[in-house]
Design an enzyme around this catalytic site. Structure first.
Site, short mmCIF file in Angstrom:
data_model
loop_
_atom_site.label_atom_id
_atom_site.label_comp_id
_atom_site.label_asym_id
_atom_site.label_seq_id
_atom_site.Cartn_x
_atom_site.Cartn_y
_atom_site.Cartn_z
N SER A 105 39.61 47.19 -14.55
CA SER A 105 40.46 48.20 -13.90
C SER A 105 41.47 47.49 -13.01
O SER A 105 41.23 46.35 -12.57
CB SER A 105 39.59 49.13 -13.03
OG SER A 105 40.38 49.93 -12.18
N TYR A 145 32.64 51.03 -7.38
CA TYR A 145 33.45 50.96 -8.60
C TYR A 145 34.36 49.73 -8.55
O TYR A 145 34.44 48.97 -9.52
CB TYR A 145 34.29 52.23 -8.73
CG TYR A 145 35.16 52.23 -9.96
CD1 TYR A 145 34.65 52.65 -11.19
CD2 TYR A 145 36.49 51.82 -9.91
CE1 TYR A 145 35.44 52.65 -12.33
CE2 TYR A 145 37.28 51.82 -11.04
CZ TYR A 145 36.76 52.24 -12.25
OH TYR A 145 37.54 52.22 -13.38
#
Length: 254
Positions: free
Chosen positions: A139, A152
């Site tokens: 990401s 995350y």
């Protein structure tokens, strides 16, 4: 990674980026197997897209991964691409452990242990193929943190470094390691993200990803233009500004 002629397994492809990517790769002439936990969604995908195989898998469960891997390889012995797509994102408040610990543990299990276990289940088979690829999914938040999603961010940073390390270790094999680095995309990863003006439209993201794969078959990282603001802040020397902008503009950066 060649853009066509592959047999590709994508766990975590019953919705969002995973499903959209599966459909685009199928259109490019690949055999696609999608995986997910919900049988109803798998049945729906198989019915609406004849030729796509759908296999039940829970990437948080080692036994489910082992069972699914055996089923995939029995049905598709020519499998040569694994895309470790499955992942979750949770908003967390780390002021008190009772408010974040369960979420953090679940995130790490899904986003880090899941891909590790998937790779372990398929690596011997992939190494035996004349040309194989592992696609990991990190990401933009692996490189610049969104303050409300600590676990995350950390899990995706781990995937980035895992990808870098595996690429080095597997350099003496036929297995390539490609890291896909999405920015925020209009999916249901977080509540309201499907309609967020700060997130990239899903169809635009997937179209750009497939174009990059086609144009750069030897790429190590797949980066749409929109993620480069996050990816290269430290290299440009404006990391602090990137982090401040990210957390000021994102609707979840409160």
């Amino acid at each position: 990674m060649n853009i066509s002629g592959n047999t590709i397994f994508i766990p975590g492809a019953t919705s969002g980026i995973g499903l959209a990517l599966a459909l685009e790769l199928r259109a490019k002439g690949n055999t696609i197997i999608v995986g997910g936990r919900r049988a109803d969604l798998l049945d729906k995908i198989a019915a609406e897209h004849p030729g796509i195989d759908a296999i039940k898998i829970d990437t948080t469960d080692p036994a489910s991964i082992d069972s699914a891997a055996k089923e995939v390889l029995a049905k598709h012995p020519d499998l040569n691409v694994l895309v470790t797509m499955a992942g979750i994102m949770r908003i967390e408040d780390w002021h008190q452990p009772e408010s974040f610990l369960t979420s953090a543990e679940t995130t790490v299990t899904t986003n880090v242990l899941g891909p590790i276990r998937l790779i372990a289940a398929f690596i011997e088979h992939l190494r035996a193929q004349p040309d194989a690829t592992i696609v990991t999914v990190s990401s933009g938040l692996a490189f610049a943190p969104l303050k409300v999603t600590p676990s995350y961010n950390a899990s995706k940073a781990a995937i980035h470094m895992l990808s870098e390390s595996l690429r080095l270790q597997l350099a003496d094999t036929t297995v390539k390691v490609v890291e896909l680095e999405p920015p925020a995309v209009r999916t249901s990863l977080l509540p309201g993200q499907e309609n967020s003006e700060f997130a990239m439209p899903l169809d635009e993201f997937v179209a750009e990803v497939v174009a990059l794969l086609e144009a750069q078959p030897d790429a190590k990282e797949i980066q749409v233009e929109r993620v480069k603001f996050l990816r290269y802040g430290e290299a440009r020397g404006d990391y602090d500004q990137v982090v401040a902008t990210l957390n000021a503009s994102d609707p979840h950066g409160r």
